[in-house]
Enzyme design. Structure first.
Site, short mmCIF file in Angstrom:
data_model
loop_
_atom_site.label_atom_id
_atom_site.label_comp_id
_atom_site.label_asym_id
_atom_site.label_seq_id
_atom_site.Cartn_x
_atom_site.Cartn_y
_atom_site.Cartn_z
N HIS A 88 0.93 -1.29 -0.22
CA HIS A 88 0.07 -0.12 0.05
C HIS A 88 0.65 1.25 0.04
CE1 HIS A 88 -3.77 2.27 1.47
NE2 HIS A 88 -2.90 2.99 1.39
N HIS A 115 1.57 5.52 -1.78
CA HIS A 115 1.27 6.44 -2.44
C HIS A 115 2.49 7.10 -3.09
CE1 HIS A 115 -2.80 6.58 -0.80
NE2 HIS A 115 -2.40 6.19 0.18
N LEU A 116 2.47 7.03 -4.40
CA LEU A 116 3.70 7.67 -5.26
C LEU A 116 3.46 9.11 -5.75
CD1 LEU A 116 5.17 4.53 -6.92
CD2 LEU A 116 6.23 5.81 -5.07
N ARG A 117 2.14 9.41 -5.93
CA ARG A 117 1.92 10.81 -6.54
C ARG A 117 2.39 10.73 -7.92
NH1 ARG A 117 -1.05 10.66 -1.94
NH2 ARG A 117 -0.56 11.79 -0.42
N ASN A 167 -5.02 7.26 -5.88
CA ASN A 167 -5.94 8.51 -5.62
C ASN A 167 -5.17 9.77 -6.14
OD1 ASN A 167 -3.83 8.05 -3.73
ND2 ASN A 167 -5.31 9.07 -2.08
N LYS A 225 -9.15 -0.41 -5.97
CA LYS A 225 -9.26 0.22 -4.50
C LYS A 225 -10.49 0.95 -4.45
CE LYS A 225 -7.67 2.01 -0.57
NZ LYS A 225 -6.58 2.19 -0.10
N HIS A 237 -10.49 0.99 1.92
CA HIS A 237 -10.17 1.83 2.89
C HIS A 237 -11.33 1.76 3.78
CE1 HIS A 237 -8.69 5.74 4.68
NE2 HIS A 237 -9.74 5.77 5.11
N HIS A 279 -4.43 -0.94 6.04
CA HIS A 279 -4.13 0.06 7.16
C HIS A 279 -5.08 -0.19 8.28
CE1 HIS A 279 -6.75 2.75 5.04
NE2 HIS A 279 -5.90 3.14 4.03
N LEU A 336 -4.92 8.90 7.84
CA LEU A 336 -6.25 8.34 8.04
C LEU A 336 -5.84 6.69 7.61
CD1 LEU A 336 -8.53 11.08 6.56
CD2 LEU A 336 -8.65 10.10 8.97
N ASP A 383 1.44 2.36 3.61
CA ASP A 383 0.52 3.73 3.39
C ASP A 383 1.32 4.91 3.56
OD1 ASP A 383 -1.55 5.14 3.07
OD2 ASP A 383 -2.21 5.08 4.97
N HIS A 414 2.95 14.23 1.50
CA HIS A 414 2.46 15.79 1.32
C HIS A 414 3.24 17.01 1.51
CE1 HIS A 414 -1.81 14.35 1.05
NE2 HIS A 414 -1.63 13.80 2.22
N ALA A 440 -4.14 14.67 5.59
CA ALA A 440 -3.73 13.17 6.35
C ALA A 440 -2.69 12.69 5.43
CB ALA A 440 -5.22 12.58 6.45
#
Ligand code: NCD
Ligand code: ZN
Length: 345
Positions: A13, A15-17, A41, A99, A136, A174, A219, A247, A251, A263
């Site tokens: 899980h 997030h690579l953006r 996302n 997802k 989620h 998560h 979150l 996760d 940011h 978050a």
């Protein structure tokens, strides 16, 4: 034990953006992890097989040379998702999972699902084709206290979905509560749960006691200490149903250190050192490989990585700092205690 060698871990899980942030964070995940399940996302989200193929190409283009890293793609489930597109993308090896974000549950989730009846056909197609659903697991009902949103989701949303769709393979992402752990543990081989590194080391005091600390806000939000202890017990016992999903969610600091902060904890560079510390303290270093490198691959029907990684225990490492990215940078998660384990190159 001062050295431990394990199969290269996977992050189930992540997030690579995109764009400059992708370029800044990707090398840190690719250095420690052989594969990662990449969250969809983005804005706009990764909705179709074609979106996933294009995003995958951008990730591969941003990879440093000579790094062995495979992004495993996911699709963002909306009420308009086409079941045929999902099944084709999975069959073609383009995506590993889909997802589910309840609309409004977390960062960039406005396109998520409001009416769960509307995704029934796609869930049925996924059950038949063996496409896992990553969830989620938080309700978005404003009446429900934020610390209860995971537990309420299990009975109100997840259990009805699973009963209505026999055969659907689900990952509760998560997990942060004892209730979530129990739900996964008692759910049979069709359900797995990911656990982050940061939820193993912080409880809600880290965010709120002695001043408000936005870099610990993510979150699902960290819960009380008894839940953290249950998470450590579950991860370090490492039964097949539990595996690592960091996760890691970068940011820009300016967006975290704000009146309404985003978050997400950026943990990728320290996730393995933190895990080694947690497993070491629990006397469970011999089970770290199961949690970080074997269980997830088995759940997703993949072979474990052939290459290995070695961690070494030494004097305390410098405290994690700030990753240069954009104007303000991105603060790397600091577990609040010295880290001794480092990944050898
Ligand atoms: C994630 C993000 O920033 O994309 N944030 C987080 O707090 N974990 C979204 C998510 O996984 O909920
Ligand atoms: Zn996430």
């Amino acid at each position: 034990m001062t050295r431990i060698t394990l199969r290269r871990p996977d992050d189930w899980h992540l997030h690579l953006r995109d764009g400059a942030m992708l370029a800044a964070v990707l090398p840190h995940s690719a250095r420690h992890f052989a594969r990662a399940l990449v969250m969809p996302n983005l804005v706009p989200p990764v909705r179709t097989g074609a979106d996933a193929a294009a995003y995958r190409a951008r990730i591969l283009a941003a990879l440093p040379p000579d790094v062995d890293f495979t992004p495993l793609m996911t699709l963002y489930l909306t009420e308009e998702t086409n079941p045929r597109d999902v099944v084709c993308a999975h069959r073609a090896g383009l995506i590993a999972a889909v997802k589910l974000y309840p609309a409004g549950a977390t960062t960039n989730s406005t396109s998520g699902v409001r009416d769960f009846d509307r995704i029934r056909p796609v869930l049925e197609a996924m059950a038949e084709a063996g496409v896992p659903l990553c969830v989620h697991g938080e309700v978005t009902d404003p009446e429900v206290d934020i610390f209860d949103r995971e537990a309420v989701f299990l009975t109100r949303v997840l259990d009805p979905i699973r009963r209505a769709t026999p055969g659907l393979r689900v990952v509760l992402e998560h997990v942060t509560t004892a209730e979530g752990l129990d739900y996964v543990r008692s759910g049979g081989p069709q359900i797995g749960g990911t656990i982050t590194a940061h939820h193993l080391v912080i409880n809600r005091n880290a965010i709120l006691a002695g001043g408000i600390r936005p870099h610990y806000y993510c979150l699902p939000v960290a819960k009380r200490e008894s839940h953290r202890q249950a998470l450590v017990a579950a991860a370090t016992a490492a039964p097949p149903c539990f595996f690592l999903g960091t996760d890691s969610a970068p940011h820009p600091d300016a967006d975290k250190e704000a009146a309404c902060g985003c978050a997400g904890c950026y943990t990728a560079p320290v996730a393995l050192p933190v895990l080694a510390e947690v497993f070491d303290r629990a006397g469970a270093l011999d089970r770290l490989e199961r949690f970080a490198s074997l269980n997830g691959a088995a759940f997703y029907g993949l072979a474990p990585n052939a290459a290995t990684v070695t961690l070494e225990r030494g004097p305390p490492l410098p405290r994690p700092g700030r990753l240069p990215a954009g104007e303000a940078g991105v603060t790397v998660f600091d577990p609040g205690f010295p880290l001794h384990w480092q990944v050898l190159r």
